[in-house]
Motif scaffolding. Structure first.
Motif, PDB file in Angstrom:
ATOM      1  N   PRO A  41       0.786  -1.086   0.026  1.00 65.42           N
ATOM      2  CA  PRO A  41       0.002  -0.020   0.108  1.00 65.42           C
ATOM      3  C   PRO A  41       0.757   1.207   0.124  1.00 65.42           C
ATOM      4  CG  PRO A  41      -0.786  -1.405   1.605  1.00 65.42           C
ATOM      5  CD  PRO A  41       0.322  -2.097   0.945  1.00 65.42           C
ATOM      6  N   SER A  42       0.329   2.114  -0.756  1.00 64.21           N
ATOM      7  CA  SER A  42       1.217   3.554  -0.796  1.00 64.21           C
ATOM      8  C   SER A  42       1.006   4.158   0.434  1.00 64.21           C
ATOM      9  CB  SER A  42       0.501   4.475  -2.023  1.00 64.21           C
ATOM     10  OG  SER A  42       1.152   5.633  -1.837  1.00 64.21           O
ATOM     11  N   GLN A  43       2.217   4.979   0.721  1.00 66.40           N
ATOM     12  CA  GLN A  43       2.133   5.683   1.924  1.00 66.40           C
ATOM     13  C   GLN A  43       1.957   7.229   1.817  1.00 66.40           C
ATOM     14  OE1 GLN A  43       2.193   4.204   5.238  1.00 66.40           O
ATOM     15  NE2 GLN A  43       2.057   2.436   3.759  1.00 66.40           N
ATOM     16  N   SER A  44       1.793   7.493   0.482  1.00 62.41           N
ATOM     17  CA  SER A  44       1.937   8.839   0.133  1.00 62.41           C
ATOM     18  C   SER A  44       0.487   9.590   0.633  1.00 62.41           C
ATOM     19  CB  SER A  44       1.803   8.892  -1.578  1.00 62.41           C
ATOM     20  OG  SER A  44       0.815   8.217  -1.939  1.00 62.41           O
ATOM     21  N   ARG A  45       0.378  10.576   1.451  1.00 63.11           N
ATOM     22  CA  ARG A  45      -0.418  11.270   2.209  1.00 63.11           C
ATOM     23  C   ARG A  45      -1.269  12.155   1.097  1.00 63.11           C
ATOM     24  NH1 ARG A  45       2.984  14.136   7.154  1.00 63.11           N
ATOM     25  NH2 ARG A  45       3.472  12.094   8.078  1.00 63.11           N
ATOM     26  N   ARG A  53      -5.654   3.381  -0.768  1.00 61.42           N
ATOM     27  CA  ARG A  53      -7.052   2.292  -0.334  1.00 61.42           C
ATOM     28  C   ARG A  53      -7.100   1.248  -1.403  1.00 61.42           C
ATOM     29  NH1 ARG A  53     -11.746   5.745   0.267  1.00 61.42           N
ATOM     30  NH2 ARG A  53     -10.474   6.938   1.759  1.00 61.42           N
ATOM     31  N   ALA A  54      -6.869   1.789  -2.587  1.00 61.95           N
ATOM     32  CA  ALA A  54      -7.115   0.680  -3.627  1.00 61.95           C
ATOM     33  C   ALA A  54      -6.189  -0.344  -3.492  1.00 61.95           C
ATOM     34  CB  ALA A  54      -7.099   1.487  -4.995  1.00 61.95           C
ATOM     35  N   GLU A  55      -4.823   0.082  -3.289  1.00 58.88           N
ATOM     36  CA  GLU A  55      -3.728  -0.701  -3.495  1.00 58.88           C
ATOM     37  C   GLU A  55      -3.829  -1.812  -2.037  1.00 58.88           C
ATOM     38  OE1 GLU A  55      -0.480   1.625  -2.959  1.00 58.88           O
ATOM     39  OE2 GLU A  55      -0.360   2.295  -4.881  1.00 58.88           O
ATOM     40  N   ARG A  56      -4.517  -1.226  -0.814  1.00 60.99           N
ATOM     41  CA  ARG A  56      -4.505  -2.200   0.222  1.00 60.99           C
ATOM     42  C   ARG A  56      -5.625  -3.092  -0.082  1.00 60.99           C
ATOM     43  NH1 ARG A  56      -4.108   2.979   2.956  1.00 60.99           N
ATOM     44  NH2 ARG A  56      -6.463   3.047   2.979  1.00 60.99           N
ATOM     45  N   HIS A  57      -6.607  -2.732  -0.779  1.00 63.08           N
ATOM     46  CA  HIS A  57      -7.665  -3.758  -1.163  1.00 63.08           C
ATOM     47  C   HIS A  57      -7.445  -4.700  -2.013  1.00 63.08           C
ATOM     48  CE1 HIS A  57     -11.773  -5.118  -2.042  1.00 63.08           C
ATOM     49  NE2 HIS A  57     -11.671  -5.050  -3.345  1.00 63.08           N
ATOM     50  N   ARG A  58      -6.499  -4.353  -3.095  1.00 65.08           N
ATOM     51  CA  ARG A  58      -6.116  -5.416  -3.981  1.00 65.08           C
ATOM     52  C   ARG A  58      -4.966  -6.362  -3.426  1.00 65.08           C
ATOM     53  NH1 ARG A  58      -7.381  -9.117  -6.922  1.00 65.08           N
ATOM     54  NH2 ARG A  58      -5.802  -9.866  -8.664  1.00 65.08           N
ATOM     55  N   LEU A  59      -4.221  -5.818  -2.559  1.00 63.77           N
ATOM     56  CA  LEU A  59      -3.037  -6.697  -1.491  1.00 63.77           C
ATOM     57  C   LEU A  59      -3.990  -7.745  -0.799  1.00 63.77           C
ATOM     58  CD1 LEU A  59      -0.199  -7.216  -0.819  1.00 63.77           C
ATOM     59  CD2 LEU A  59      -0.570  -5.314   0.928  1.00 63.77           C
ATOM     60  N   GLN A  60      -4.953  -7.130  -0.322  1.00 65.85           N
ATOM     61  CA  GLN A  60      -5.791  -8.120   0.395  1.00 65.85           C
ATOM     62  C   GLN A  60      -6.231  -9.251  -0.097  1.00 65.85           C
ATOM     63  OE1 GLN A  60      -9.559  -6.663   2.296  1.00 65.85           O
ATOM     64  NE2 GLN A  60      -9.136  -7.740   4.180  1.00 65.85           N
ATOM     65  N   GLU A  61      -6.768  -8.915  -1.395  1.00 60.48           N
ATOM     66  CA  GLU A  61      -7.349  -9.968  -2.310  1.00 60.48           C
ATOM     67  C   GLU A  61      -6.014 -11.054  -2.954  1.00 60.48           C
ATOM     68  OE1 GLU A  61      -8.833  -7.595  -5.584  1.00 60.48           O
ATOM     69  OE2 GLU A  61     -11.006  -7.555  -4.904  1.00 60.48           O
ATOM     70  N   LEU A  62      -4.958 -10.437  -3.101  1.00 56.67           N
ATOM     71  CA  LEU A  62      -3.862 -11.340  -3.392  1.00 56.67           C
ATOM     72  C   LEU A  62      -3.325 -12.391  -2.303  1.00 56.67           C
ATOM     73  CD1 LEU A  62      -1.699  -8.951  -5.631  1.00 56.67           C
ATOM     74  CD2 LEU A  62      -3.098 -10.752  -6.460  1.00 56.67           C
TER      75      LEU A  62
END
Length: 273
Positions: A87-91, A98-107
């Motif tokens: 997940p990106s840490q960029s503020r 949020r999209a990266e966290r969701h996709r990472l959770q799926e993987l």
């Protein structure tokens, strides 16, 4: 242990023609300490790769970087043709994070991981431990989660312990519970991190037997272990790490005649212990 159904693996035929896992120039540092130093590795679907090496060689960090529990400092991880991104840490771009966290959770749901210290929830029963991921990650109903949990508990010989708390289980039973919890999400890759090292010697066999069944069923596996007899029996390939690098790799037969002096030294130490 009473007779239990065989462990089964859901294989995705559409993905079987591509590598299950590809690591490209993976690096990981903690401050000034370099733990992974340029790891390149490709693992085929259904392949069992056993990672060996001395303590501090980066084996456990390698597993944690695969599913981004520990994001690598640089390099790439590809799982079934898709890049695994932390997940990106960029503020300034919270939606992208949020999209990266969701996709990472799926993987991650397709990458089961079993740890050395079990990591089961002590306040939940064995059934509740297995159901949790099914409810939160897979979106199962209570009834569906309960049925799948019981099916996987039965497969690892723990159906008679559905209401038991982990504190009442032996170390081997806790580790089998952790395997059932991971398998209930129907992963296509299993990561095992020294799962027998915290067990009493008489409990090791029951956990290794579950892993042998998985290997026989065609599960893609990356296994960090010092159980060399087990490793020779199930491994398609050995990977020897030292100093954060892959020093040598090959089939079990080839590793018996290792070419690198550091590999030979390590194998002599293991065999003599």
């Amino acid at each position: 242990m009473p007779e239990t159904p065989e462990l089964t693996v859901n294989l995705d035929a559409e993905r079987s023609d591509m590598p299950a896992l590809v690591l490209k120039d993976l690096h990981k540092s903690f401050g000034d300490l370099t733990v992974l130093d340029g790891i390149d590795l490709e693992i085929d679907s259904g392949e069992v790769v056993v990672v060996i090496g001395p303590s501090g060689s980066g084996k456990s960090t390698l597993l944690r970087c695969i599913n981004m529990l520990t994001p690598p400092t640089s390099g790439e991880v590809w799982f079934e043709g898709e890049q695994v991104i932390a997940p990106s840490q960029s503020r300034w771009n919270p939606l992208a994070g949020r999209a990266e966290r969701h996709r990472l959770q799926e993987l991650r749901a397709h990458m089961g991981m079993v740890f050395q210290q079990f990591n089961v929830f002590p306040h939940m029963s064995t059934r509740e431990n297995v159901m949790l991921g099914l409810l939160r990650v897979s979106g199962c109903t209570e009834d569906e989660a309960r049925e799948r949990a019981d099916r996987h508990l039965e497969a690892v010989g723990l159906l008679d312990k559905t209401h038991a708390l982990p504190s009442t289980l032996s170390g081997g039973q806790k580790q089998r519970l952790a395997i059932a919890r991971a398998l209930a999400l129907e992963p296509r890759l299993m990561l095992f991190d020294e799962v027998t090292s915290a067990l009493d010697p008489e409990l090791v066999g029951e956990v290794l037997s579950q892993m042998k069944e998985l290997a026989a069923a065609g599960m893609t596996m990356v296994v960090v272990t010092h159980e060399m007899g087990f490793a020779r029996e199930v491994a398609d390939r050995f990977v020897f790490m030292d100093g954060g690098k892959i020093v040598e790799q090959g089939t079990p037969a080839a590793m018996s005649d290792a070419k690198h002096e550091r590999t030979q030294q390590f194998l002599r130490t293991i065999q003599g212990s």
